[in-house]
Design a protein around this motif. Structure first.
Motif, PDB file in Angstrom:
ATOM      1  N   LEU A   6       0.817  -1.208   0.000  1.00  0.00           N
ATOM      2  CA  LEU A   6       0.000   0.000   0.000  1.00  0.00           C
ATOM      3  C   LEU A   6       0.849   1.254   0.000  1.00  0.00           C
ATOM      4  CD1 LEU A   6      -2.780  -1.625   1.589  1.00  0.00           C
ATOM      5  CD2 LEU A   6      -3.306   0.611   0.745  1.00  0.00           C
ATOM      6  N   SER A   8       2.804   4.410  -0.322  1.00  0.00           N
ATOM      7  CA  SER A   8       2.429   5.817  -0.387  1.00  0.00           C
ATOM      8  C   SER A   8       0.927   5.990  -0.600  1.00  0.00           C
ATOM      9  CB  SER A   8       3.210   6.516  -1.495  1.00  0.00           C
ATOM     10  OG  SER A   8       3.058   5.773  -2.680  1.00  0.00           O
ATOM     11  N   TRP A   9       0.298   5.043  -1.335  1.00  0.00           N
ATOM     12  CA  TRP A   9      -1.167   5.088  -1.499  1.00  0.00           C
ATOM     13  C   TRP A   9      -1.851   5.059  -0.144  1.00  0.00           C
ATOM     14  CZ3 TRP A   9      -4.271   6.675  -4.904  1.00  0.00           C
ATOM     15  CH2 TRP A   9      -3.897   6.668  -6.266  1.00  0.00           C
ATOM     16  N   LEU A  12      -1.629   8.331   1.534  1.00  0.00           N
ATOM     17  CA  LEU A  12      -2.507   9.314   0.905  1.00  0.00           C
ATOM     18  C   LEU A  12      -3.959   9.106   1.344  1.00  0.00           C
ATOM     19  CD1 LEU A  12      -2.092  11.601  -1.111  1.00  0.00           C
ATOM     20  CD2 LEU A  12      -3.074  10.083  -2.848  1.00  0.00           C
ATOM     21  N   ILE A  13      -4.396   7.827   1.279  1.00  0.00           N
ATOM     22  CA  ILE A  13      -5.793   7.561   1.626  1.00  0.00           C
ATOM     23  C   ILE A  13      -6.010   7.807   3.116  1.00  0.00           C
ATOM     24  CG2 ILE A  13      -7.490   5.713   1.844  1.00  0.00           C
ATOM     25  CD1 ILE A  13      -6.774   4.866  -0.922  1.00  0.00           C
TER      26      ILE A  13
END
Lengths: 308, 516
Positions: A6, A8-9, A12-13
Motif C-alpha cells: 500500500l 504511499s497510497w 494518501l488515503i
C-alpha cells in the motif's frame, strides 16, 4: 522507507480519510463563526461552546441511547452559549472579544463540571457511512468510513453561501456586519440580527463538539478538544468569511492534523510530535501568508472590531 | 413616477433640549412640487426641524399636517407610509454590497428568498424612468461620492417617496456633481412630480436651485423669500443678523523665497493597500498659502499622514528646509512644523485630558514646562491661561476636559497650541469642517495671520470656497496625484471642479513636475 504494497497510497488515503474526519468539527465551528462575524461580532468563546456541545451531546446520547438526539443537544447547548454572548454584547460598551474569552473559560469549565460523571461510560456513537467496501484493505475501509455530519456540513457550506446572497435573512445579516448604521436607518434592530447570528453560530459549533464526542475521537474527556474552536476563528479569516472556502480550509487543516497519525500507520514514527504540530504550523503560515502589514483584510465585514 | 408629492405643513413646532430652545414656534408650508431651501448656521435648528418631521424627535408643541390632515408622528416608523424620505449627509449605504442589493435592502418588505431575475427587471424598469442611472451590479464601494449621493436619492424614489429632505447633500460633491444632482432635482420639482426640502448653508445652492427659501436663526424662523426676488446679501443679513462674519481679511503680499516644503514623486498606500498618493509633487514657499482642493478620499488623508510621520511613504521625497523630513519630534521642533489635522478632537487632541494639558502637548518636555524629569503644572497653567485669553477659547477653565468644549473651541485650542511659538510650516486639513460660519471665519483669519508672519501654509480642504478664499496657489488632487495648478487670484471653480473628478490613472506625464 515505504513498506508494504500500500505504501504511499496508504498514506494518501489515510491522510484523506483523516482529513475528512478531523475537518468536520473545524467546518461546523468555522461556519458558525462565519455567520457570527458576517453579522459584525467576533465570538472567541466558540472553543468553550465546542467543549460544552461535546459534553452535552455525549451525555444525551448516553442517557437516551440516541446519538442524533445527542447531536441536537450539542447544538442546543451551543445555541445557549451563543445567545448568552450576544445578549451580553448587546449591552452598551461591552467588548465582544473580552466576552468571548470569558465565555470560552466559562463554557469549558461548565462542561468539565457537568461532564465529570460521563468520562467512563460508553455512549451510543454516531454511525458512519462505509464508502470503502469495494476494497479488501481494512485500512482503506476504515479511512473511507465517513460520518454523515461531514456531508451535512458540506451541504450547509454551499447552502449558507447561497443564503447569504439570495435571501432576506442573508442580506440583513450582511448589512448588520457591514454597516450597522444603515440597518438602524432602515429601522432594524441590529442587536437582534446579531443575537440570531451568534446563537446560530453557537448551534453549529455545538454540533461540531458533538461530532468530537460522538464520532471521532468518540469519547468524552477533558482533553477532547485540541483548540479546534480557536483555530476555527483563524480559519474564518483565512477563508475570507466565505462558507464554501471555509469548507476547503477545514479540509486543509484536517489534512495537516491527519498527517502525523497517517505516517505513523506506515511506520514513520520519527518526528511524530513535529507532525502533530502540523496544523498549528499551517495556521501560522496561512495567517502570515494572508495578512499584510499595510492592508486591512479584504472582504472583512466592516463592523468587526478587527477591521476598524 | 406618476404619483404627486404630499402637501406638508408644519404649524408652530417647538422643541427644547434642556435649557436650549432648539426650535421656537416654527411654521413652514411645502406645497407639492416645491424646491424649498432651509438656510441657517450650525445650531440654527435646521436638523431639529427635519428630525421632528421624520419622527426622530418628538416635538414638544405644534402640529404636522400632511395633505391637510394632522398626523401624529412619534417614531421613524410612523412616517413610513406618508411619502416622506430623507437623504442623510452621511451615506447609509452598505459599501461591500452592490447597487441592486442596496436597493432591495431598502424595501420595507424584503422577500424571504430573493428572486434576483425579477428584482433586476424591476430595477431596470425603475432606472429607465429615474433621473440618474447606475450600474445595478457595481459594488457601492467602487462608486464616486456623487454616484453614492445619487444612489441615496434613487433609493428614496424607489421606495415611492415624493417628498425628499436633502441634508447638506453637496458637502462631499464636486461643483459639477452638485450641479447634476440638484439640477435633476430641480427638473423633477418643476414638473411637479417631486418636492424637495434642501438643508444647506451654501448661498450658491439656494440661489441656483431653490425656488423658495426660509432662514432659521437660534431656533426661530427669521425670514422667508422667493429666491427670484432676493439676493445673497439680503439672505446673509437675515442669516447672521448683526454678527455677519468678516468677508475678507487683509493679507500681506508674499515675498518670493526658496520653497520651504518640497514634495516630489511621493507614493503612499492607504489602509486597504490601494495606492492612495500617486507620484504627488508640490512645493510651498514661506509666506505662501497653497490650497489643495479635491473630493474626499483622493489621497489627501494619506498625504497629511505622511507629512505628520504617521504613515510611511513607499517612494519619493519630502524635504522641509531642504533637509529630508521624517516627522521626528526633533525635526518638528528645529524646523517649526505644525499640523492642524482634520477632526481635531480625534486626531490632534486627547479628549479626556484637560485643555491645559492639551495645550502643553507640543512643549511639555521643554523649559519652562519641564523641570528635569518633572512637569511644572504651574507653568502649564500660566501658559494655558495666556493662550485661552489670546485665542479666545471659550472653556469653563484650563482644567475642563477637551471633549466638553464645542467643536469651534476644540479647534481654537488646537490652533492655539500649534500656532504658539515660531511657525515656519503649517499643514492644515479641513480646518473649518463642521464649524459655524463665525468660528470658521475666525480660524481662517488666524491662518492668514500666520501667512502674514511668513509661514508656509499647506491647506488641504474639501471646501472649495475655503481653498479659493485663502490660497495664493490652488492645486487639485485627484486619484492621489496633483493634476492641476492655478494661481489663486485667477482660479475658475468649474475648471477646478472638472479636474477634481479626473479619474484617469493612465501613465500620462505629470502636468507639474517641479522636482528641483
Amino acid at each position: 522507507m515505504m513498506e508494504g504494497t500500500l505504501g504511499s497510497w496508504g498514506v494518501l488515503i489515510a491522510v484523506l480519510g483523516g482529513a475528512v474526519r478531523v475537518s468536520t468539527p473545524y467546518l461546523f465551528v468555522a461556519l458558525g463563526e462565519t455567520l457570527t462575524e458576517r453579522a459584525g461580532r467576533v465570538n472567541l468563546g466558540l472553543e468553550g461552546t465546542l467543549v460544552l456541545g461535546a459534553m452535552a451531546g455525549f451525555a444525551v446520547s448516553f442517557l437516551t441511547g440516541s446519538p442524533w438526539l445527542g447531536v441536537l443537544a450539542g447544538g442546543v447547548a451551543g445555541t445557549g452559549l451563543g445567545a448568552l454572548h450576544a445578549l451580553i454584547c448587546n449591552l452598551p460598551r461591552v467588548n465582544d472579544i473580552a466576552v468571548g474569552i470569558a465565555l470560552f473559560v466559562f463554557g469549558t469549565g461548565l462542561a468539565f463540571y457537568l461532564g465529570k460523571d460521563y468520562i467512563h461510560p460508553r455512549a451510543e456513537m454516531l454511525p458512519g457511512i462505509p464508502l470503502g467496501t469495494w476494497s479488501d484493505s481494512l485500512a482503506i475501509q476504515s479511512a473511507l468510513e465517513i460520518s454523515p455530519l461531514f456531508f451535512i456540513g458540506a451541504a450547509l457550506a454551499v447552502g449558507l453561501r447561497w443564503a447569504l446572497f439570495n435571501t432576506r435573512w442573508g442580506l440583513l445579516l450582511r448589512m448588520a456586519g457591514d454597516n450597522a448604521e444603515a440597518g438602524r436607518a432602515l429601522g432594524l434592530s441590529v442587536n437582534r440580527i446579531r443575537l440570531f447570528a451568534t446563537a446560530a453560530g453557537g448551534f453549529l459549533s455545538g454540533i461540531g463538539g458533538a461530532f468530537l464526542s460522538l464520532y471521532y475521537p468518540g469519547s468524552w474527556n477533558e482533553g477532547l478538544s485540541s483548540g479546534q474552536g480557536l483555530m476555527a476563528v483563524a480559519l474564518v479569516i483565512f477563508a475570507r468569511w466565505d462558507p464554501v472556502r471555509c469548507f476547503w480550509a477545514s479540509l486543509v487543516f484536517g489534512g495537516a492534523t491527519a498527517l502525523g497519525p497517517a505516517l505513523q500507520t506506515v511506520g514513520i514514527t520519527s518526528g511524530y510530535y513535529l507532525y502533530n504540530a502540523a496544523p498549528y504550523i499551517v495556521t501560522l503560515a496561512l495567517l502570515v501568508w494572508v495578512s499584510n502589514p499595510r492592508e486591512a483584510l479584504q472582504g472583512a465585514p466592516r463592523e468587526l472590531s478587527i477591521s476598524r | 413616477m406618476t404619483d404627486t408629492p404630499p402637501f406638508v405643513e408644519i404649524v408652530s413646532l417647538s422643541k427644547r433640549f434642556g435649557s436650549v430652545q432648539a426650535l421656537d414656534t416654527v411654521s413652514e408650508r411645502f406645497p407639492p412640487g416645491c424646491f424649498h431651501a432651509l438656510l441657517g448656521e450650525n445650531g440654527a435648528g435646521k436638523s431639529t426641524l427635519v428630525k421632528c418631521l421624520m419622527g426622530f424627535y418628538k416635538a414638544d408643541d405644534g402640529n404636522i399636517l400632511i395633505d391637510g390632515r394632522e398626523r401624529r408622528i412619534d417614531g421613524p416608523q410612523s412616517v413610513q407610509g406618508l411619502g416622506l424620505g430623507m437623504v442623510y449627509q452621511h451615506f447609509t449605504l452598505v459599501e461591500p454590497m452592490t447597487v441592486a442589493e442596496n436597493l432591495v435592502l431598502a424595501r420595507p418588505e424584503i422577500p424571504a428568498v430573493i428572486d434576483w431575475g425579477a428584482e433586476r427587471a424591476d430595477i431596470a424598469r425603475f432606472m429607465d424612468d429615474a433621473p440618474f442611472t447606475l450600474d445595478p451590479d457595481a459594488p457601492v464601494s467602487s462608486l464616486a461620492a456623487g454616484e453614492k449621493q445619487k444612489l441615496e436619492i434613487l433609493k428614496q424614489l424607489w421606495l415611492g417617496r415624493r417628498f425628499l429632505i436633502l441634508d447638506e447633500p453637496t458637502s462631499v460633491l464636486t461643483p459639477a456633481e452638485a450641479d447634476e444632482v440638484l439640477g435633476q432635482m430641480q427638473r423633477l420639482t418643476d414638473a411637479g412630480t417631486l418636492s424637495v426640502l434642501l438643508i444647506t448653508h451654501k448661498f450658491r445652492e439656494v440661489m441656483t436651485y431653490a425656488r423658495t427659501v426660509s432662514v432659521l436663526r437660534g431656533g426661530r424662523h427669521v425670514g422667508s423669500a422667493v429666491v427670484a426676488e432676493t439676493d445673497e446679501g439680503h439672505l446673509a443679513e437675515i442669516m447672521f443678523g448683526a454678527s455677519a462674519p468678516r468677508a475678507d481679511i487683509a493679507r500681506a503680499e508674499r515675498a518670493d523665497a526658496a520653497p520651504y516644503l518640497q514634495i516630489a514623486g511621493l507614493r503612499a498606500r492607504g489602509n486597504r493597500g490601494e495606492l492612495s498618493v500617486h507620484d504627488a509633487a508640490l512645493e510651498v514657499s514661506p509666506g505662501e498659502i497653497v490650497g489643495v482642493a479635491g473630493v474626499s478620499g483622493n489621497g489627501q488623508k494619506e498625504l497629511v499622514e505622511v507629512l505628520a510621520g504617521q504613515r510611511s511613504a513607499e517612494a519619493g521625497t519630502v524635504r522641509v528646509a531642504r533637509q529630508p523630513w521624517t516627522g521626528a519630534r526633533s525635526e518638528i521642533r528645529a524646523r517649526g512644523v505644525r499640523l492642524l489635522a482634520e477632526e481635531p478632537l480625534a486626531n490632534s487632541g486627547v479628549r479626556k485630558m484637560s485643555v491645559m494639558e492639551n495645550l502643553a502637548l507640543r512643549d511639555y518636555d521643554e523649559a519652562p514646562l519641564a523641570r528635569g524629569i518633572l512637569v511644572s503644572r504651574g507653568a502649564m497653567r500660566r501658559k494655558a491661561r495666556d493662550l485661552i485669553a489670546r485665542y479666545n477659547i471659550r472653556t469653563p477653565g484650563p482644567d475642563a476636559a477637551l471633549e466638553t468644549l464645542s467643536g469651534g473651541n476644540v479647534q481654537r485650542t488646537v490652533l492655539a497650541r500649534e500656532l504658539a511659538g515660531s511657525v515656519k510650516l503649517l499643514v492644515a486639513q479641513n480646518p473649518c469642517f463642521g464649524l459655524d460660519a463665525s468660528a470658521a471665519a475666525e480660524i481662517r483669519s488666524q491662518l492668514i495671520e500666520a501667512h502674514n508672519c511668513g509661514a508656509a501654509i499647506l491647506l488641504i480642504s474639501e471646501d472649495l470656497d475655503e481653498v479659493l478664499q485663502l490660497s495664493d496657489r490652488v492645486l487639485v488632487m485627484s486619484s492621489g496625484r496633483i493634476v492641476y495648478e492655478t494661481p489663486g487670484a485667477r482660479a475658475d471653480r468649474y475648471e477646478i471642479g472638472r479636474h477634481m473628478t479626473e479619474h484617469d490613472i493612465s501613465e500620462t506625464p505629470e502636468p507639474e513636475a517641479r522636482t528641483a
